[in-house]
Design a protein around this motif. Structure first.
Motif, PDB file in Angstrom:
ATOM      1  N   GLU A  84       0.836  -1.206   0.000  1.00 34.43           N
ATOM      2  CA  GLU A  84       0.000   0.000   0.000  1.00 34.43           C
ATOM      3  C   GLU A  84       0.869   1.253   0.000  1.00 34.43           C
ATOM      4  O   GLU A  84       0.566   2.242  -0.682  1.00 34.43           O
ATOM      5  CB  GLU A  84      -0.967  -0.025   1.180  1.00 34.43           C
ATOM      6  N   ASN A  85       1.960   1.211   0.775  1.00 38.89           N
ATOM      7  CA  ASN A  85       2.890   2.343   0.738  1.00 38.89           C
ATOM      8  C   ASN A  85       3.484   2.518  -0.652  1.00 38.89           C
ATOM      9  O   ASN A  85       3.628   3.646  -1.149  1.00 38.89           O
ATOM     10  CB  ASN A  85       4.018   2.142   1.749  1.00 38.89           C
ATOM     11  N   MET A 113       2.160   1.739  -3.476  1.00 39.73           N
ATOM     12  CA  MET A 113       1.155   2.302  -4.379  1.00 39.73           C
ATOM     13  C   MET A 113       0.986   3.802  -4.186  1.00 39.73           C
ATOM     14  O   MET A 113       0.826   4.553  -5.150  1.00 39.73           O
ATOM     15  CB  MET A 113      -0.196   1.595  -4.173  1.00 39.73           C
ATOM     16  N   LYS A 114       1.040   4.219  -2.913  1.00 38.19           N
ATOM     17  CA  LYS A 114       0.959   5.664  -2.650  1.00 38.19           C
ATOM     18  C   LYS A 114       2.167   6.383  -3.239  1.00 38.19           C
ATOM     19  O   LYS A 114       2.066   7.499  -3.773  1.00 38.19           O
ATOM     20  CB  LYS A 114       0.874   5.930  -1.154  1.00 38.19           C
ATOM     21  N   SER A 115       3.309   5.723  -3.119  1.00 37.14           N
ATOM     22  CA  SER A 115       4.543   6.303  -3.662  1.00 37.14           C
ATOM     23  C   SER A 115       4.459   6.423  -5.180  1.00 37.14           C
ATOM     24  O   SER A 115       4.825   7.446  -5.771  1.00 37.14           O
ATOM     25  CB  SER A 115       5.721   5.419  -3.249  1.00 37.14           C
ATOM     26  N   GLU A 135       1.753   6.655  -6.941  1.00 31.18           N
ATOM     27  CA  GLU A 135       0.792   7.716  -7.244  1.00 31.18           C
ATOM     28  C   GLU A 135       1.477   9.083  -7.208  1.00 31.18           C
ATOM     29  O   GLU A 135       1.274   9.911  -8.098  1.00 31.18           O
ATOM     30  CB  GLU A 135      -0.370   7.676  -6.257  1.00 31.18           C
ATOM     31  N   ALA A 136       2.271   9.275  -6.160  1.00 30.35           N
ATOM     32  CA  ALA A 136       2.956  10.556  -6.022  1.00 30.35           C
ATOM     33  C   ALA A 136       3.884  10.809  -7.203  1.00 30.35           C
ATOM     34  O   ALA A 136       3.939  11.928  -7.745  1.00 30.35           O
ATOM     35  CB  ALA A 136       3.720  10.589  -4.705  1.00 30.35           C
ATOM     36  N   MET A 188      -4.774   2.428   0.748  1.00 29.60           N
ATOM     37  CA  MET A 188      -4.668   2.082  -0.683  1.00 29.60           C
ATOM     38  C   MET A 188      -4.832   3.334  -1.537  1.00 29.60           C
ATOM     39  O   MET A 188      -5.657   4.178  -1.225  1.00 29.60           O
ATOM     40  CB  MET A 188      -5.721   1.048  -1.042  1.00 29.60           C
ATOM     41  N   SER A 189      -4.090   3.451  -2.571  1.00 28.67           N
ATOM     42  CA  SER A 189      -4.142   4.610  -3.444  1.00 28.67           C
ATOM     43  C   SER A 189      -5.373   4.549  -4.344  1.00 28.67           C
ATOM     44  O   SER A 189      -5.486   3.672  -5.190  1.00 28.67           O
ATOM     45  CB  SER A 189      -2.875   4.647  -4.291  1.00 28.67           C
ATOM     46  N   GLU A 190      -6.250   5.511  -4.149  1.00 26.19           N
ATOM     47  CA  GLU A 190      -7.457   5.515  -4.964  1.00 26.19           C
ATOM     48  C   GLU A 190      -7.113   5.775  -6.427  1.00 26.19           C
ATOM     49  O   GLU A 190      -7.728   5.203  -7.335  1.00 26.19           O
ATOM     50  CB  GLU A 190      -8.434   6.569  -4.465  1.00 26.19           C
TER      51      GLU A 190
END
Lengths: 146, 146
Positions: A102-103, A105-107, A109-110, B1-3
């Motif tokens: 999950e981290n 995926m956030k990374s 996204e950024a 989770m990254s939306e």
DNA sequence: CAGAGGTCGCTAGCCGGGAAATGACTTGAC
DNA sequence: GTCAAGTCATTTCCCGGCTAGCGACCTCTG
């Protein structure tokens, strides 16, 4: 040639390259994260249910699940009441990947949205949702092309 | 989770489903259209050049080109001056697909962007281009993740 | 000229994808 | 209770993807 499709295709392949590399850093193959994500939300789902969530076909999930089972991320068990059903359950190793993935995926996204302001990113998501819905409708109701 | 990643992944798989079905209607496998598109623009390119344009690796193009050669869409010839190079040339059948495939792509674009107004579609392309550039930069300069 | 370094395509193996076909099981109608 | 229809997973085959490794060839340097 459709410029939209050019842009979309290019973006898709590049984003896929980034996410593929990221998943490999955690010992996963791209796509397996979708199986895990489904089970993190609701452990014990069937391959068919996961396939529907992930917008792929059941054989794809069955095959992935078999490899993930061999890799110690999930176990497979028959349903108690309906012997047609298999249910997939996370192992400790599968659960332990939730935070890191999950981290990651956030990374990602950024990285992908760097340089876009908040409203642009939000608009992109809304429009992509619309595109996805349109595609979904198209798949459900194919054009008869003779 | 990254939306964002959820939305992006879902859209990608659904769009892929639509384009895959469309290519099959013309006897192609998804991806082969990219090889053809490259050669429609500039016949006689090398696998490496096409791979770079299509954002995939050379072995992918080599394998596809071999199947397309067997299917009568392209022919393979060694370069006159540099024996390391193979060049792919369209056959008549490969050239004849240009109209139908380009029309198909325009049709897909229309389906996918239905309900979006012109400015939304344009903004989507601009933002996707930015996302693609970001992804490209990320692939060229990977994060050292220790 | 000789050799090191670079470039190119190619193969092999693994992977996630889909379509088609099949067997096992469950449900509902008679 | 029996059987047809429906549901589910599974297997097989083909495909486009990638990585790793290799041989053939070309270019550049000493």
């Amino acid at each position: 040639m459709s410029e939209f499709m050019d842009v979309y295709t290019r973006a898709s392949k590049l984003v896929r390259g980034v996410t593929d590399a990221a998943m490999r850093r955690h010992g996963l193959h791209l796509g397996q994260n979708l199986v895990l994500a489904a089970l993190w939300e609701a452990d014990g789902q069937t391959p068919g249910a996961i396939a529907a969530t992930a917008e792929v076909t059941t054989p794809t999930i069955v095959k992935m699940a078999n490899r993930m089972s061999a890799a110690g991320l999930v176990v497979r068990r028959r349903d108690d009441r309906d012997n047609r059903l298999v249910r997939l359950y996370l192992t400790d190793a599968g659960r332990a990947l939730r935070g890191p993935i999950e981290n990651e995926m956030k990374s990602i996204e950024a990285q992908l949205t760097a340089g876009l302001d908040e409203s642009e990113a939000k608009a992109l998501m809304a429009v992509l949702g619309r595109v996805a819905d349109n595609a979904r409708a198209q798949l459900a109701d194919p054009v008869i092309d003779c």
